[in-house]
Design a protein around this motif. Structure first.
Motif, PDB file in Angstrom:
ATOM      1  N   ASP A   1      45.748 -29.751 -20.516  1.00 36.81           N
ATOM      2  CA  ASP A   1      45.940 -29.922 -22.038  1.00 36.81           C
ATOM      3  C   ASP A   1      44.773 -28.976 -23.002  1.00 36.81           C
ATOM      4  OD1 ASP A   1      48.072 -31.528 -21.400  1.00 36.81           O
ATOM      5  OD2 ASP A   1      46.633 -33.346 -21.771  1.00 36.81           O
ATOM      6  N   ARG A   2      43.534 -29.091 -22.360  1.00 37.42           N
ATOM      7  CA  ARG A   2      42.514 -28.483 -22.821  1.00 37.42           C
ATOM      8  C   ARG A   2      42.797 -26.944 -22.980  1.00 37.42           C
ATOM      9  NH1 ARG A   2      39.083 -32.386 -20.799  1.00 37.42           N
ATOM     10  NH2 ARG A   2      38.666 -31.168 -19.061  1.00 37.42           N
ATOM     11  N   ALA A   3      43.199 -26.250 -21.646  1.00 43.36           N
ATOM     12  CA  ALA A   3      43.646 -24.790 -21.652  1.00 43.36           C
ATOM     13  C   ALA A   3      44.652 -24.672 -22.393  1.00 43.36           C
ATOM     14  CB  ALA A   3      43.655 -24.730 -20.144  1.00 43.36           C
ATOM     15  N   ALA A   4      45.925 -25.279 -22.674  1.00 41.01           N
ATOM     16  CA  ALA A   4      46.631 -25.038 -23.529  1.00 41.01           C
ATOM     17  C   ALA A   4      46.306 -24.965 -24.775  1.00 41.01           C
ATOM     18  CB  ALA A   4      47.919 -26.372 -23.186  1.00 41.01           C
ATOM     19  N   ALA A   5      45.646 -26.164 -25.425  1.00 40.14           N
ATOM     20  CA  ALA A   5      45.010 -26.047 -26.465  1.00 40.14           C
ATOM     21  C   ALA A   5      44.160 -24.680 -26.873  1.00 40.14           C
ATOM     22  CB  ALA A   5      44.269 -27.108 -27.021  1.00 40.14           C
ATOM     23  N   GLU A   6      43.147 -24.342 -25.981  1.00 40.61           N
ATOM     24  CA  GLU A   6      42.533 -23.209 -26.221  1.00 40.61           C
ATOM     25  C   GLU A   6      43.523 -21.777 -26.284  1.00 40.61           C
ATOM     26  OE1 GLU A   6      39.221 -20.724 -26.506  1.00 40.61           O
ATOM     27  OE2 GLU A   6      39.439 -23.185 -26.721  1.00 40.61           O
ATOM     28  N   ASP A   7      44.541 -21.736 -25.358  1.00 38.27           N
ATOM     29  CA  ASP A   7      45.563 -20.663 -25.350  1.00 38.27           C
ATOM     30  C   ASP A   7      46.299 -20.737 -26.803  1.00 38.27           C
ATOM     31  OD1 ASP A   7      47.185 -18.635 -23.986  1.00 38.27           O
ATOM     32  OD2 ASP A   7      48.641 -20.092 -24.548  1.00 38.27           O
ATOM     33  N   GLU A   8      46.504 -21.840 -27.337  1.00 42.36           N
ATOM     34  CA  GLU A   8      47.233 -21.906 -28.635  1.00 42.36           C
ATOM     35  C   GLU A   8      46.198 -21.484 -29.815  1.00 42.36           C
ATOM     36  OE1 GLU A   8      50.125 -22.574 -31.348  1.00 42.36           O
ATOM     37  OE2 GLU A   8      50.139 -22.525 -29.285  1.00 42.36           O
ATOM     38  N   ARG A   9      44.924 -21.987 -29.776  1.00 44.25           N
ATOM     39  CA  ARG A   9      43.824 -21.469 -30.503  1.00 44.25           C
ATOM     40  C   ARG A   9      43.630 -20.050 -30.631  1.00 44.25           C
ATOM     41  NH1 ARG A   9      38.885 -20.053 -30.536  1.00 44.25           N
ATOM     42  NH2 ARG A   9      38.886 -19.959 -28.514  1.00 44.25           N
ATOM     43  N   ALA A  10      43.527 -19.443 -29.307  1.00 48.16           N
ATOM     44  CA  ALA A  10      43.320 -18.096 -29.271  1.00 48.16           C
ATOM     45  C   ALA A  10      44.329 -17.147 -29.847  1.00 48.16           C
ATOM     46  CB  ALA A  10      43.019 -17.758 -27.654  1.00 48.16           C
ATOM     47  N   GLY A  11      45.671 -17.578 -29.472  1.00 49.49           N
ATOM     48  CA  GLY A  11      46.657 -17.219 -30.202  1.00 49.49           C
ATOM     49  C   GLY A  11      46.703 -16.971 -31.690  1.00 49.49           C
ATOM     50  N   SER A  12      46.491 -18.182 -32.313  1.00 45.59           N
ATOM     51  CA  SER A  12      46.289 -18.309 -33.725  1.00 45.59           C
ATOM     52  C   SER A  12      45.170 -17.298 -34.073  1.00 45.59           C
ATOM     53  CB  SER A  12      46.024 -19.822 -34.300  1.00 45.59           C
ATOM     54  OG  SER A  12      46.956 -20.742 -33.912  1.00 45.59           O
ATOM     55  N   GLU A  13      44.098 -17.219 -33.691  1.00 48.98           N
ATOM     56  CA  GLU A  13      43.057 -16.220 -33.880  1.00 48.98           C
ATOM     57  C   GLU A  13      43.589 -14.961 -33.950  1.00 48.98           C
ATOM     58  OE1 GLU A  13      39.363 -16.696 -31.924  1.00 48.98           O
ATOM     59  OE2 GLU A  13      39.073 -18.974 -32.913  1.00 48.98           O
ATOM     60  N   LEU A  14      44.353 -14.476 -33.042  1.00 48.13           N
ATOM     61  CA  LEU A  14      44.773 -13.263 -32.813  1.00 48.13           C
ATOM     62  C   LEU A  14      45.801 -12.941 -34.029  1.00 48.13           C
ATOM     63  CD1 LEU A  14      45.205 -10.463 -31.294  1.00 48.13           C
ATOM     64  CD2 LEU A  14      46.710 -11.571 -29.931  1.00 48.13           C
ATOM     65  N   ARG A  15      46.972 -13.750 -34.327  1.00 48.10           N
ATOM     66  CA  ARG A  15      47.672 -13.633 -35.461  1.00 48.10           C
ATOM     67  C   ARG A  15      46.839 -13.383 -36.613  1.00 48.10           C
ATOM     68  NH1 ARG A  15      50.445 -17.381 -32.182  1.00 48.10           N
ATOM     69  NH2 ARG A  15      49.610 -19.161 -33.730  1.00 48.10           N
ATOM     70  N   SER A  16      45.654 -14.361 -36.946  1.00 46.20           N
ATOM     71  CA  SER A  16      44.983 -14.312 -38.095  1.00 46.20           C
ATOM     72  C   SER A  16      44.336 -13.007 -38.243  1.00 46.20           C
ATOM     73  CB  SER A  16      43.905 -15.414 -38.030  1.00 46.20           C
ATOM     74  OG  SER A  16      43.277 -15.503 -39.261  1.00 46.20           O
ATOM     75  N   ALA A  17      43.808 -12.233 -37.204  1.00 47.44           N
ATOM     76  CA  ALA A  17      43.019 -11.358 -37.104  1.00 47.44           C
ATOM     77  C   ALA A  17      43.955 -10.103 -37.433  1.00 47.44           C
ATOM     78  CB  ALA A  17      42.332 -10.841 -35.708  1.00 47.44           C
ATOM     79  N   ARG A  18      45.207 -10.079 -36.918  1.00 49.13           N
ATOM     80  CA  ARG A  18      46.356  -9.128 -37.117  1.00 49.13           C
ATOM     81  C   ARG A  18      46.557  -9.003 -38.640  1.00 49.13           C
ATOM     82  NH1 ARG A  18      49.920  -9.828 -31.616  1.00 49.13           N
ATOM     83  NH2 ARG A  18      48.486  -8.374 -30.176  1.00 49.13           N
ATOM     84  N   PHE A  19      46.776 -10.334 -39.156  1.00 43.75           N
ATOM     85  CA  PHE A  19      47.157 -10.585 -40.725  1.00 43.75           C
ATOM     86  C   PHE A  19      45.882  -9.798 -41.418  1.00 43.75           C
ATOM     87  CE2 PHE A  19      50.099 -14.121 -39.768  1.00 43.75           C
ATOM     88  CZ  PHE A  19      51.086 -13.493 -40.033  1.00 43.75           C
ATOM     89  N   THR A  20      44.626 -10.080 -41.139  1.00 44.59           N
ATOM     90  CA  THR A  20      43.582  -9.617 -41.603  1.00 44.59           C
ATOM     91  C   THR A  20      43.425  -7.986 -41.751  1.00 44.59           C
ATOM     92  OG1 THR A  20      42.394 -11.508 -40.981  1.00 44.59           O
ATOM     93  CG2 THR A  20      41.040  -9.576 -42.008  1.00 44.59           C
ATOM     94  N   VAL A  21      43.880  -7.357 -40.717  1.00 43.44           N
ATOM     95  CA  VAL A  21      44.162  -5.941 -40.387  1.00 43.44           C
ATOM     96  C   VAL A  21      45.112  -5.411 -41.448  1.00 43.44           C
ATOM     97  CG1 VAL A  21      44.871  -3.930 -39.149  1.00 43.44           C
ATOM     98  CG2 VAL A  21      43.256  -5.644 -38.104  1.00 43.44           C
ATOM     99  N   ALA A  22      46.219  -6.075 -41.401  1.00 44.71           N
ATOM    100  CA  ALA A  22      47.434  -5.607 -42.483  1.00 44.71           C
ATOM    101  C   ALA A  22      46.762  -5.854 -43.845  1.00 44.71           C
ATOM    102  CB  ALA A  22      48.620  -6.652 -42.232  1.00 44.71           C
ATOM    103  N   THR A  23      45.887  -6.774 -44.265  1.00 47.52           N
ATOM    104  CA  THR A  23      45.503  -6.977 -45.442  1.00 47.52           C
ATOM    105  C   THR A  23      44.463  -5.829 -45.990  1.00 47.52           C
ATOM    106  OG1 THR A  23      45.949  -9.436 -45.380  1.00 47.52           O
ATOM    107  CG2 THR A  23      44.294  -8.666 -47.227  1.00 47.52           C
TER     108      THR A  23
END
Length: 398
Positions: A157-179
């Protein structure tokens, strides 16, 4: 020899004496104290901090006018979907504003700053991609170890939560690049109009990312100033929850703490994880007029996205931060406990009498308390003891 009349008189006298004696005994006899009973039971116990929170879009963008000018009427409506690069507002630049030499130099400096910012956020994307790849590998490894029985389900469960968090950070970083690219384009547009003396085609304010329109400060056409907000957009599918809690409760909440979101409008409770406990507090006046120090706690959804996609920006939820929980905990009603020096005690019912007994307690909620020592499962205790109770007093149930 006594006659029948004498026998009758004697029997009546004895009955009167017995009745008077019984009345005196019943009148002066200590009556049982009527009380409410509780019982020590074994059951799951969960210690939580409950507060009201609201959802918000993780990545939201406020598109502002890059130059002074005249904005045409906005044809979009709140809730409309937009794609990256779509024109949101057409802005006719003001000639008098862009011909100024000082503003020409400022526009050039903004272009250089936007280029540097774009280079920085592109590096963040690379770091986020590496983190997401590592989290995905860790999750796969934990699932294999769980299948072979080498790790507990919590590790998965912790690994799944960390994977979800890392994915969210990646999406946020890509949005930041677009901005950042959008900001660079806006800066170059402003510089181009400064060089052209305000002549040419209208400035087109475009969407930096795909999303939905969240807010339009003003739809009508009219003069706008540089930096004035025009349209606010974001990805409504990427949500987080912000909850303001008392500072005394915030010190017990840590990143990674499990959260249950209840009474959100759907079936069942949603799960989440605390991402950030903000280091700075703020003062808020309660409904009773009392000033309170509160802290923002930001949590991400851990439940599958399809279960909470009906939520939108600014929706209300009830957040329960799980500080401690146990599956098989001996517990009694908290109202049965009272102070005994520096510890706790309770009146235990033994053979119909209240016996004062010292109790060692552990975790507590507003309704029940964990019993570490002093009670056994199934023993009855007096709930809401008052000043009529003493050690050894006979009690009866209400």
């Amino acid at each position: 020899m006594k006659t029948k009349v004498q026998w009758r008189r004697q029997i009546v006298f004895l009955l009167i004496v017995a009745a008077v004696g019984w009345g005196l005994y019943a009148g002066f006899r200590e009556q049982p104290v009527a009380v409410e009973f509780g019982e020590a039971v074994r059951a799951p116990l969960r210690v939580t901090v409950e507060q009201e929170g609201r959802t918000r879009v993780v990545d939201r963008y406020v598109l502002a006018a890059p130059v002074d000018g005249y904005a045409r009427r906005i044809t979009l409506d709140v809730g409309d979907a937009v794609a990256a690069g779509d024109t949101l507002v057409a802005l006719e630049a003001s000639r008098s504003a862009v011909l100024d030499a000082r503003r020409h130099a400022e526009a050039g400096a903004r272009v250089a700053a936007a280029q540097a910012n774009l280079a920085a956020v592109e590096q963040r994307v690379k770091a986020a991609e590496a983190g997401a790849a590592l989290a995905a590998k860790e999750l796969e490894r934990m699932r294999k170890l769980r299948a072979s029985g080498h790790v507990a389900a919590e590790a998965v469960d912790r690994a799944a939560a960390e994977d979800e968090r890392a994915g969210s950070e990646l999406r946020s970083a890509r949005f930041t690049v677009a901005t950042a690219r959008h900001e660079l384009e806006a800066a170059r547009t402003a510089l181009g109009f400064a060089a052209a003396g305000g002549k040419g085609e209208p400035v087109l304010v475009r969407a930096p990312v795909a999303g939905q329109v969240l807010k339009i400060p003003r739809k009508s056409e009219g003069a706008v100033e540089s930096g004035q907000p025009l349209v606010e957009i974001g990805d409504a599918r990427a949500l987080e929850v912000e909850v303001d809690v008392l500072s005394a409760d915030a010190v017990r909440i840590r990143p990674g703490t499990r959260v249950l979101f209840e009474r959100w409008g759907g079936d069942g409770a949603l799960e989440g994880r605390v991402r950030v406990v903000e280091p700075a507090g703020f003062t808020k006046v309660s409904a009773l007029g009392v000033e309170e120090q509160r802290v923002w706690v930001i949590a991400d959804f851990a439940s599958p996205s399809e279960t909470w996609q009906r939520l939108g920006d600014g929706y209300r939820v009830e957040a329960s931060f799980v500080l401690w929980e146990g599956e098989d905990v001996l517990q009694v009603p908290a109202s049965a406990l009272f102070r005994d020096g520096d510890g706790w005690a309770a009146f235990v019912v033994e053979e119909g009498r209240a016996v004062r007994r010292r109790i060692d307690t552990g975790q507590r909620t507003g309704l029940v308390a964990e019993v570490l020592a002093g009670l056994k499962e199934g023993e009855r205790v007096v709930v809401h003891p008052d000043d009529r109770l003493r050690d050894g007093v006979e009690v009866s149930g209400r």
